[in-house]
Write a protein that holds these residues in place. Structure first.
Motif, PDB file in Angstrom:
ATOM      1  N   GLY A 450       0.763  -1.306   0.086  1.00 47.72           N
ATOM      2  CA  GLY A 450      -0.080   0.056  -0.129  1.00 47.72           C
ATOM      3  C   GLY A 450       0.809   1.355  -0.116  1.00 47.72           C
ATOM      4  N   ALA A 451       0.265   2.548  -0.091  1.00 48.04           N
ATOM      5  CA  ALA A 451       1.062   3.817   0.072  1.00 48.04           C
ATOM      6  C   ALA A 451       1.355   3.657   1.354  1.00 48.04           C
ATOM      7  N   ASN A 452       2.775   4.351   1.551  1.00 51.30           N
ATOM      8  CA  ASN A 452       3.481   4.233   2.629  1.00 51.30           C
ATOM      9  C   ASN A 452       3.261   5.173   3.976  1.00 51.30           C
ATOM     10  N   PHE A 453       2.137   5.911   3.602  1.00 50.41           N
ATOM     11  CA  PHE A 453       1.516   6.541   4.639  1.00 50.41           C
ATOM     12  C   PHE A 453       0.245   5.695   5.242  1.00 50.41           C
ATOM     13  N   SER A 454      -0.159   4.526   4.685  1.00 49.84           N
ATOM     14  CA  SER A 454      -1.325   4.027   4.976  1.00 49.84           C
ATOM     15  C   SER A 454      -1.310   2.898   5.767  1.00 49.84           C
ATOM     16  N   ALA A 455      -0.072   2.346   6.095  1.00 50.61           N
ATOM     17  CA  ALA A 455       0.171   1.056   6.792  1.00 50.61           C
ATOM     18  C   ALA A 455      -0.056   1.357   8.610  1.00 50.61           C
ATOM     19  N   THR A 456      -0.881   0.265   9.021  1.00 55.67           N
ATOM     20  CA  THR A 456      -0.984   0.320  10.332  1.00 55.67           C
ATOM     21  C   THR A 456      -0.171  -0.966  10.861  1.00 55.67           C
ATOM     22  N   ALA A 457      -0.174  -0.969  12.315  1.00 54.64           N
ATOM     23  CA  ALA A 457       0.515  -2.059  13.011  1.00 54.64           C
ATOM     24  C   ALA A 457      -0.077  -3.381  12.441  1.00 54.64           C
ATOM     25  N   GLU A 458      -1.452  -3.426  12.369  1.00 54.48           N
ATOM     26  CA  GLU A 458      -2.162  -4.668  12.058  1.00 54.48           C
ATOM     27  C   GLU A 458      -1.567  -4.986  10.621  1.00 54.48           C
ATOM     28  N   ASP A 459      -1.231  -4.128   9.657  1.00 53.59           N
ATOM     29  CA  ASP A 459      -0.550  -4.294   8.390  1.00 53.59           C
ATOM     30  C   ASP A 459       0.383  -4.969   8.519  1.00 53.59           C
ATOM     31  N   LEU A 460       1.414  -4.582   9.166  1.00 50.47           N
ATOM     32  CA  LEU A 460       2.633  -5.105   9.666  1.00 50.47           C
ATOM     33  C   LEU A 460       2.742  -6.521   9.806  1.00 50.47           C
ATOM     34  N   ILE A 461       1.810  -6.813  10.671  1.00 53.23           N
ATOM     35  CA  ILE A 461       1.435  -8.134  11.199  1.00 53.23           C
ATOM     36  C   ILE A 461       1.031  -9.273  10.284  1.00 53.23           C
ATOM     37  N   GLU A 462       0.234  -8.485   9.536  1.00 55.67           N
ATOM     38  CA  GLU A 462      -0.444  -9.613   8.211  1.00 55.67           C
ATOM     39  C   GLU A 462       0.885  -9.734   7.177  1.00 55.67           C
ATOM     40  N   GLU A 463       1.701  -8.931   7.197  1.00 53.68           N
ATOM     41  CA  GLU A 463       2.864  -9.168   6.301  1.00 53.68           C
ATOM     42  C   GLU A 463       3.941 -10.292   6.818  1.00 53.68           C
ATOM     43  N   ILE A 464       3.661 -10.598   8.183  1.00 50.99           N
ATOM     44  CA  ILE A 464       4.679 -11.650   8.791  1.00 50.99           C
ATOM     45  C   ILE A 464       4.436 -12.802   7.831  1.00 50.99           C
ATOM     46  N   ARG A 465       3.261 -13.032   7.628  1.00 47.92           N
ATOM     47  CA  ARG A 465       3.063 -14.502   6.981  1.00 47.92           C
ATOM     48  C   ARG A 465       3.622 -14.891   5.784  1.00 47.92           C
ATOM     49  N   TRP A 466       4.232 -13.677   5.092  1.00 46.75           N
ATOM     50  CA  TRP A 466       4.775 -13.759   3.779  1.00 46.75           C
ATOM     51  C   TRP A 466       6.314 -13.732   3.972  1.00 46.75           C
ATOM     52  N   LEU A 467       6.948 -13.820   5.214  1.00 42.68           N
ATOM     53  CA  LEU A 467       8.387 -13.606   5.186  1.00 42.68           C
ATOM     54  C   LEU A 467       9.009 -14.862   4.789  1.00 42.68           C
ATOM     55  N   GLY A 468      10.109 -14.809   4.140  1.00 46.46           N
ATOM     56  CA  GLY A 468      10.688 -15.999   3.753  1.00 46.46           C
ATOM     57  C   GLY A 468      10.068 -16.558   2.442  1.00 46.46           C
ATOM     58  N   GLU A 469       9.154 -15.941   2.111  1.00 40.04           N
ATOM     59  CA  GLU A 469       8.504 -16.516   0.857  1.00 40.04           C
ATOM     60  C   GLU A 469       9.518 -16.054  -0.528  1.00 40.04           C
ATOM     61  N   SER A 470       9.408 -17.124  -1.411  1.00 33.35           N
ATOM     62  CA  SER A 470      10.262 -16.641  -2.624  1.00 33.35           C
ATOM     63  C   SER A 470       9.181 -15.674  -3.653  1.00 33.35           C
TER      64      SER A 470
END
Length: 470
Positions: A450-470
């Protein structure tokens, strides 16, 4: 992971003495590195403006002018003339080609190279330099800094302004000045120039290291017979601002902790179903996180009967920096991580009796203050949050340069605490938990679409699920 040095003077001297690589040879390789970068830019770029200073940084720029002359339109501007031996030598060589410096600086160019002062700036820029840098910063061009953007002092601070580069071609090795928070808006992409020998031979011992994305080691599960107990039980102490504890616990669970319990003496409503809560510390606890949203109240029974006696792995954040009990915790607990931002770090230094120093002073010398803390509390891992987060342990300092403005949001620090504490609960050593937790935090921000001004802490938590994926 790459090495970082305060400066490269001793490394250069070793090249002269041990390898018989002269100053001239090193300079030629420095100029060639900038030349290669320029030749790989947009093929439509033709006019190159090089602003060179009177010393050896300027000599690098003059040598670059010679290498580019004939293929590009070159404007070499020397506002202070050429004064060092190598600057005079390089200018003499350039003149043999029929290329002379310009009398006045052009108002525009396709590519601008700052070779004015670079490393070793020991005093504020004078009015001439300020005027030149101000004009260069206003040009619409691809901007390249030679070694270090002019105006950045050895601690990494604009002095008082600095050249704003798209790319910094730094010579021989990385320097701490490039990674202070105040320098980040000026360095752009950082490229290390090989000076005629492998960096493995050029670089020596250091206590400073740069973290890279490839250093990240996700907590992937490989045991097919595992269960939730295999991956630890994190307890998060919830205080007056319970949302902070919820964010911390949610991030920890998403990052692989087998079980997360929020400790609170009052019932928390609307708690996510995957998070537990308790008024007492469970017997199965494998790590504790406390301080986020806690306020200045604390439970001395929890500290005296459990944490101090059992040496439970511990993450201390935010409000814990204000609590006097943090001192015995740091002195007696062997698996402890503390995660302040600069204002909290200022408070922590005062609480511990190390020094009474304000935030501005810390930010001018983040490496120095992180190192000083680590020398006083070598067994504690410090995560000093910032644009370039520092991790300090036993006198070693690791820099995470991957942070983005996406993280400039309330709750981001609580997510970081959850990531790091999750790894503590899963059995990571404190330093490894800190390094991988901070890398995960910044990679989540970089992966956010998303736009870099729009992220919330909850968005960061959702991104954790994709860490390490190619």
């Amino acid at each position: 992971m790459q090495k970082i040095f305060d400066n490269c003077y001793a490394l250069d001297e070793r090249c002269y003495d041990k390898f018989n690589l002269t100053e001239d040879i090193l300079m030629e390789h420095a100029a060639e590195a900038m030349e290669r970068h320029i030749r790989h830019l947009d093929e439509k770029a033709h006019h190159v403006l090089i602003v060179a200073g009177p010393g050896n940084n300027g000599a690098d720029g003059i040598a670059l002018a010679r290498l580019l002359y004939g293929d590009f339109e070159i404007s070499l501007f020397l506002p202070y003339g050429a004064k060092s031996f190598m600057a005079k030598t390089q200018l003499s060589r350039l003149r043999q080609f029929g290329c002379e410096p310009v009398e006045t600086m052009p108002s525009q160019a396709d590519i601008v190279v700052d070779a004015l002062f670079g490393a070793g700036l020991s005093k504020p820029l004078d009015t001439t330099a300020i005027e030149v840098i101000d004009r260069l910063n206003g040009m619409e061009a691809h901007k390249i800094a030679c070694d270090i953007p002019t105006g950045i002092d050895p601690k990494g601070n604009p002095h008082p302004i600095a050249f704003k580069a798209d790319t910094t071609v730094t010579m021989g090795a990385l320097k701490t000045a490039l990674f202070n928070d105040h320098a980040k808006p000026y360095t752009g992409e950082i490229v290390v120039a090989n000076l005629g020998l492998s960096r493995r031979l050029y670089e020596r011992h250091t206590n400073l290291f740069l973290l890279e994305e490839k250093d990240f080691n996700p907590p992937f599960r490989t045991d097919p017979s595992s269960h939730k107990g295999t991956f630890g039980h994190l307890c998060v102490v919830a205080g007056g601002k319970k949302g902070a504890a919820v964010l911390c616990g949610s991030a920890a669970l998403r990052f692989g902790a087998g079980l997360v319990t929020l400790l609170c003496d009052r019932h928390i409503t609307d708690l996510p179903a995957s998070l537990m809560q308790s008024s007492t510390l469970p017997e199965t606890v494998s790590a504790i996180a406390m301080g986020m949203g806690m306020g200045y109240e604390y439970d001395p029974v929890l500290i005296e009967t459990k944490i101090l006696k059992e040496d439970i792995p511990l993450l201390l954040d935010a409000d814990m920096c204000h609590v006097p009990w943090i001192k015995p915790l740091l002195e007696n607990c062997s698996k402890t991580i503390v995660t302040p931002h600069p204002k909290e770090f200022s408070t922590l230094l005062a609480t511990l009796g190390i020094d009474d120093v304000d935030v501005a002073t810390i930010q001018r010398d983040r490496f120095g203050w992180a190192t000083r803390f680590s020398e006083v509390y070598p067994d504690t891992v410090l995560i000093l949050k910032g644009a370039n987060t520092l991790v300090a342990h036993k006198g070693m300092v690791y820099v995470n340069p991957l942070g983005t403005p996406v993280l400039s949001q309330a709750g981001s620090g609580d997510v970081l605490s959850g990531l790091v504490a999750s790894l503590l609960a899963q059995g990571y050593a404190p330093l490894n938990a800190a390094l991988n937790g901070t890398l995960a935090h910044t990679l989540c921000a970089r992966n956010y679409k998303g736009a870099n001004f729009s992220a919330t802490a909850e968005d960061l938590i959702e991104e954790i699920r994709w860490l390490g994926e190619s």
